[in-house]
Design a protein around this motif. Structure first.
Motif, PDB file in Angstrom:
ATOM      1  N   LYS A  15       0.839  -1.196   0.000  1.00  0.00           N
ATOM      2  CA  LYS A  15       0.000   0.000   0.000  1.00  0.00           C
ATOM      3  C   LYS A  15       0.879   1.253   0.000  1.00  0.00           C
ATOM      4  O   LYS A  15       0.614   2.212  -0.723  1.00  0.00           O
ATOM      5  N   GLY A  16       1.927   1.216   0.796  1.00  0.00           N
ATOM      6  CA  GLY A  16       2.846   2.345   0.860  1.00  0.00           C
ATOM      7  C   GLY A  16       3.551   2.579  -0.460  1.00  0.00           C
ATOM      8  O   GLY A  16       3.703   3.719  -0.905  1.00  0.00           O
ATOM      9  N   LYS A  17       3.967   1.511  -1.096  1.00  0.00           N
ATOM     10  CA  LYS A  17       4.648   1.621  -2.389  1.00  0.00           C
ATOM     11  C   LYS A  17       3.705   2.216  -3.426  1.00  0.00           C
ATOM     12  O   LYS A  17       4.103   3.082  -4.217  1.00  0.00           O
ATOM     13  N   ALA A  18       2.453   1.771  -3.413  1.00  0.00           N
ATOM     14  CA  ALA A  18       1.467   2.295  -4.359  1.00  0.00           C
ATOM     15  C   ALA A  18       1.239   3.791  -4.129  1.00  0.00           C
ATOM     16  O   ALA A  18       1.222   4.580  -5.076  1.00  0.00           O
ATOM     17  N   LYS A  19       1.082   4.180  -2.870  1.00  0.00           N
ATOM     18  CA  LYS A  19       0.881   5.597  -2.553  1.00  0.00           C
ATOM     19  C   LYS A  19       2.070   6.435  -2.989  1.00  0.00           C
ATOM     20  O   LYS A  19       1.910   7.521  -3.538  1.00  0.00           O
ATOM     21  N   GLY A  27       2.874  14.376  -8.667  1.00  0.00           N
ATOM     22  CA  GLY A  27       3.620  15.474  -8.071  1.00  0.00           C
ATOM     23  C   GLY A  27       3.123  15.877  -6.696  1.00  0.00           C
ATOM     24  O   GLY A  27       3.281  17.022  -6.281  1.00  0.00           O
ATOM     25  N   ASN A  28       2.531  14.943  -5.968  1.00  0.00           N
ATOM     26  CA  ASN A  28       1.996  15.223  -4.642  1.00  0.00           C
ATOM     27  C   ASN A  28       2.998  14.741  -3.591  1.00  0.00           C
ATOM     28  O   ASN A  28       3.096  13.555  -3.302  1.00  0.00           O
ATOM     29  N   GLU A  29       3.734  15.693  -3.010  1.00  0.00           N
ATOM     30  CA  GLU A  29       4.765  15.348  -2.018  1.00  0.00           C
ATOM     31  C   GLU A  29       4.173  14.711  -0.763  1.00  0.00           C
ATOM     32  O   GLU A  29       4.773  13.822  -0.179  1.00  0.00           O
ATOM     33  N   ARG A  30       3.010  15.182  -0.347  1.00  0.00           N
ATOM     34  CA  ARG A  30       2.386  14.638   0.863  1.00  0.00           C
ATOM     35  C   ARG A  30       2.052  13.157   0.688  1.00  0.00           C
ATOM     36  O   ARG A  30       2.323  12.338   1.567  1.00  0.00           O
ATOM     37  N   LEU A  31       1.478  12.813  -0.451  1.00  0.00           N
ATOM     38  CA  LEU A  31       1.126  11.423  -0.729  1.00  0.00           C
ATOM     39  C   LEU A  31       2.387  10.560  -0.826  1.00  0.00           C
ATOM     40  O   LEU A  31       2.420   9.436  -0.327  1.00  0.00           O
ATOM     41  N   THR A  32       3.411  11.104  -1.439  1.00  0.00           N
ATOM     42  CA  THR A  32       4.687  10.389  -1.546  1.00  0.00           C
ATOM     43  C   THR A  32       5.249  10.113  -0.152  1.00  0.00           C
ATOM     44  O   THR A  32       5.684   8.994   0.141  1.00  0.00           O
ATOM     45  N   ALA A  33       5.216  11.114   0.713  1.00  0.00           N
ATOM     46  CA  ALA A  33       5.730  10.958   2.081  1.00  0.00           C
ATOM     47  C   ALA A  33       4.895   9.947   2.870  1.00  0.00           C
ATOM     48  O   ALA A  33       5.442   9.132   3.613  1.00  0.00           O
ATOM     49  N   GLU A  34       3.577   9.997   2.706  1.00  0.00           N
ATOM     50  CA  GLU A  34       2.713   9.021   3.385  1.00  0.00           C
ATOM     51  C   GLU A  34       3.045   7.604   2.936  1.00  0.00           C
ATOM     52  O   GLU A  34       3.076   6.671   3.741  1.00  0.00           O
ATOM     53  N   GLU A  38       4.314   4.507   5.305  1.00  0.00           N
ATOM     54  CA  GLU A  38       3.635   3.208   5.396  1.00  0.00           C
ATOM     55  C   GLU A  38       4.592   2.069   5.079  1.00  0.00           C
ATOM     56  O   GLU A  38       4.546   1.019   5.711  1.00  0.00           O
ATOM     57  N   GLN A  39       5.450   2.283   4.092  1.00  0.00           N
ATOM     58  CA  GLN A  39       6.442   1.255   3.772  1.00  0.00           C
ATOM     59  C   GLN A  39       7.357   1.010   4.960  1.00  0.00           C
ATOM     60  O   GLN A  39       7.665  -0.131   5.293  1.00  0.00           O
ATOM     61  N   SER A  40       7.793   2.072   5.602  1.00  0.00           N
ATOM     62  CA  SER A  40       8.673   1.947   6.769  1.00  0.00           C
ATOM     63  C   SER A  40       7.980   1.204   7.904  1.00  0.00           C
ATOM     64  O   SER A  40       8.584   0.365   8.573  1.00  0.00           O
TER      65      SER A  40
END
Length: 57
Positions: A15-19, A27-34, A38-40
Motif C-alpha cells: 500500500k505504501g509503495k502504491a501511494k 507530483g503530490n509530495e504529501r502522498l509520496t511521504a505518506e 507506510e512502507q517503513s
C-alpha cells in the motif's frame, strides 16, 4: 498470529509503495511521504516478526 502479522506487514508495504508511486506520478509530495511512511511501518513490522521467528527456533 505470526502469519497474520506478516501478511499485515506485506500489505502495508504494498500500500505504501502504491501511494508513493502515485504521489510521484501526480507530483503530490504529501502522498509520496505518506507512502514512504507506510512502507517503513511495514518494514518495521516485518523485521519484528523475523526476530520473533529467530527466537522461536
Amino acid at each position: 498470529m505470526a502469519g497474520e502479522q506478516k501478511s499485515k506487514a506485506k500489505a502495508e508495504q504494498a500500500k505504501g509503495k502504491a501511494k508513493e508511486t502515485i504521489g510521484r506520478a501526480v507530483g503530490n509530495e504529501r502522498l509520496t511521504a505518506e507512502g514512504r511512511a507506510e512502507q517503513s511501518k511495514g518494514d518495521a513490522r516485518q523485521a519484528k516478526e523475523k526476530t520473533k521467528d529467530v527466537f522461536k527456533h
